[in-house]
Each structure stands twice: as structure tokens, then as C-alpha cells.
Design a protein around this motif. Sequence first.
Motif, short mmCIF file in Angstrom:
data_model
loop_
_atom_site.label_atom_id
_atom_site.label_comp_id
_atom_site.label_asym_id
_atom_site.label_seq_id
_atom_site.Cartn_x
_atom_site.Cartn_y
_atom_site.Cartn_z
N GLY A 100 0.80 -1.22 0.00
CA GLY A 100 0.00 0.00 0.00
C GLY A 100 0.82 1.27 0.00
O GLY A 100 0.32 2.33 -0.31
N ASN A 101 2.09 1.15 0.33
CA ASN A 101 2.95 2.33 0.36
C ASN A 101 3.66 2.59 -0.95
O ASN A 101 4.38 3.56 -1.07
N GLU A 102 3.49 1.73 -1.91
CA GLU A 102 4.29 1.84 -3.12
C GLU A 102 3.53 2.52 -4.26
O GLU A 102 2.34 2.32 -4.43
N LYS A 103 4.26 3.30 -5.05
CA LYS A 103 3.64 3.93 -6.20
C LYS A 103 3.49 2.89 -7.30
O LYS A 103 4.27 1.96 -7.42
N LEU A 104 2.44 3.09 -8.10
CA LEU A 104 2.17 2.20 -9.22
C LEU A 104 2.60 2.85 -10.52
O LEU A 104 2.39 4.04 -10.72
N THR A 105 3.20 2.07 -11.40
CA THR A 105 3.52 2.50 -12.76
C THR A 105 2.59 1.75 -13.70
O THR A 105 2.59 0.52 -13.71
N PHE A 106 1.79 2.49 -14.44
CA PHE A 106 0.74 1.92 -15.28
C PHE A 106 1.15 1.85 -16.74
O PHE A 106 1.93 2.69 -17.23
N GLY A 107 0.57 0.87 -17.44
CA GLY A 107 0.61 0.87 -18.89
C GLY A 107 -0.47 1.79 -19.44
O GLY A 107 -1.21 2.43 -18.68
N THR A 108 -0.57 1.85 -20.77
CA THR A 108 -1.51 2.77 -21.41
C THR A 108 -2.90 2.19 -21.57
O THR A 108 -3.81 2.89 -21.97
N GLY A 109 -3.07 0.91 -21.25
CA GLY A 109 -4.39 0.31 -21.27
C GLY A 109 -4.73 -0.39 -22.56
O GLY A 109 -4.22 -0.07 -23.64
N TYR B 35 -2.88 10.52 -8.80
CA TYR B 35 -2.44 10.15 -10.14
C TYR B 35 -3.11 11.07 -11.15
O TYR B 35 -4.24 11.51 -10.96
N GLN B 36 -2.40 11.33 -12.25
CA GLN B 36 -2.95 12.08 -13.37
C GLN B 36 -3.11 11.13 -14.55
O GLN B 36 -2.15 10.44 -14.92
N GLN B 37 -4.31 11.09 -15.14
CA GLN B 37 -4.52 10.26 -16.32
C GLN B 37 -4.91 11.15 -17.49
O GLN B 37 -6.05 11.63 -17.58
N ALA B 38 -3.97 11.37 -18.40
CA ALA B 38 -4.25 12.12 -19.61
C ALA B 38 -5.00 11.22 -20.58
O ALA B 38 -4.98 9.99 -20.47
N LEU B 39 -5.66 11.84 -21.55
CA LEU B 39 -6.47 11.09 -22.51
C LEU B 39 -5.63 10.07 -23.26
O LEU B 39 -4.56 10.39 -23.77
N GLY B 40 -6.07 8.80 -23.26
CA GLY B 40 -5.37 7.76 -23.99
C GLY B 40 -4.14 7.22 -23.29
O GLY B 40 -3.41 6.40 -23.87
N GLN B 41 -3.91 7.67 -22.07
CA GLN B 41 -2.74 7.22 -21.31
C GLN B 41 -3.15 6.50 -20.04
O GLN B 41 -4.31 6.55 -19.63
N GLY B 42 -2.19 5.82 -19.43
CA GLY B 42 -2.44 5.24 -18.13
C GLY B 42 -2.22 6.28 -17.04
O GLY B 42 -1.60 7.32 -17.27
N PRO B 43 -2.72 6.04 -15.85
CA PRO B 43 -2.49 6.97 -14.74
C PRO B 43 -0.99 7.11 -14.45
O PRO B 43 -0.25 6.14 -14.50
N GLN B 44 -0.60 8.35 -14.15
CA GLN B 44 0.80 8.63 -13.77
C GLN B 44 0.84 9.14 -12.35
O GLN B 44 0.08 10.06 -11.99
N PHE B 45 1.77 8.59 -11.57
CA PHE B 45 1.88 8.92 -10.16
C PHE B 45 2.36 10.35 -9.98
O PHE B 45 3.38 10.76 -10.55
N ILE B 46 1.61 11.12 -9.14
CA ILE B 46 2.02 12.50 -8.84
C ILE B 46 2.77 12.53 -7.52
O ILE B 46 3.93 12.92 -7.46
#
Lengths: 116, 110
Positions: A100-109, B35-46
Motif C-alpha cells: 500500500g505504500n508503493e507507487k504504481l507504474t501503469f501501462g496505457t491500457g 495520479y494524473q490520467q491524460a487522454l489515452g494514457q495510463g495513470p501517472q503517479f504524482i
Amino acid sequence: DQQVKQNSPSLSVQEGRISILNCDYTNSMFDYFLWYKKYPAEGPTFLISISSIKDKNEDGRFTVFLNKSAKHLSLHIVPSQPGDSAVYFCAASTLISNFGNEKLTFGTGTRLTIIP
Amino acid sequence: DAGVTQSPTHLIKTRGQQVTLRCSPKSGHDTVSWYQQALGQGPQFIFQYYEEEERQRGNFPDRFSGHQFPNYSSELNVNALLLGDSALYLCASSSPDTQYFGPGTRLTVL
């Protein structure tokens, strides 16, 4: 630099068949991986996760496979249902302490559409 | 039990203005991430807040700042808005094994 990549922006699957969503990562420090599902006007909803010490995790219709040597994971949905139509995000984290303390790095979906 | 709530739902601002977004975490959660999610992108950690302190920060300029209150709720402030700040802003609160997301605030900068 996109550390988590989902190379298929969209996928269409017939109802009842298997849906396979793919994800690749480049950062070898990642050791915890998750899949989130997102409907329009809602926040991402956690689906399933896997730690790097495993290569497979199942939860009902959802199974996640992890291939560490290839830095690749996949989500299998069997059987696919119309309610599965959504955008699916792959996410990764380094698991230093509790997650719960870790930041997530996401793909574009990947937008999954289940065809009735 | 209410989940993560965010307000407002939608917001329209003009360039150069300032905006404040709000988040109430799920009951029992003491850690809030934005998190910020721009259009067409995944969420980005702020950034992430714990015990009213910023614990981690992503690759965002100082125009993005935040605050956490004693009741664990949080605010995200963005100064000197740019067109590129238009996005869905997501708040997540944490349990030891997962992060729960709110529905987000859609910010449009004109």
C-alpha cells in the motif's frame, strides 16, 4: 520512458471465448504486478495481482501469468462475458515494504470489447 | 462503508488559474496517492501522502502540491494551469495489499 507497455490498444473477443491481454515491462526492479479494470466515469478497480516469486495466480475467471525472464505478463479471462468490456490497465510496483505504500507504474491500457 | 470519494466531479478552468481537488480515503486508510490520467494514457503517479507528509513524488513540477489533513483526507493543488494539465485526476487510498481508486475529477483547462 514507458516502463510498462501494453502494445494492443484494443481487443475484441466473442462472448464465451478466452480474452488474453498482454503487458511488457522494462524495469527489472519491479516485483509486484497488478491488473485494474476501468469503466467510463469510474476509477480503476483492482482485479488480480501477482508477486514475482510466482508465475501464475488465479481468481475465478481471471488468471495472471508472469514470465520474469521475458519481462512479460498476461491476463486471461475465461469465459469472457459482456460485462468484461472495459479498459484494462497493467500496473507494476517495487515491493519494498507493504504494498500500500508503493507507487504504481501503469501501462496505457487495452480496451476490451466482448461481442455477444 | 464508503469507498474513496473525490470532489468535484468535473471542473473547467482557464490557463493561469489555480485549482484544488479533494479526496476522502476509504475508512481506515491512512495513505493517499494522487495520479494524473491524460487522454489515452495510463495513470501517472504524482505524489503520496502519509501522516500529513509527502512521502514519495513522481516526475511532476512544483506547480503540483498537496496536503493531507489529520483525518487522512487530502487535497491536490495545481498552480498556473497549463492546457496540458487537462486530465482525469485520480486519488487512491491504500491498504497493506492494494490501492483503491476514487472515481476521479475531470479537469479541463481552456
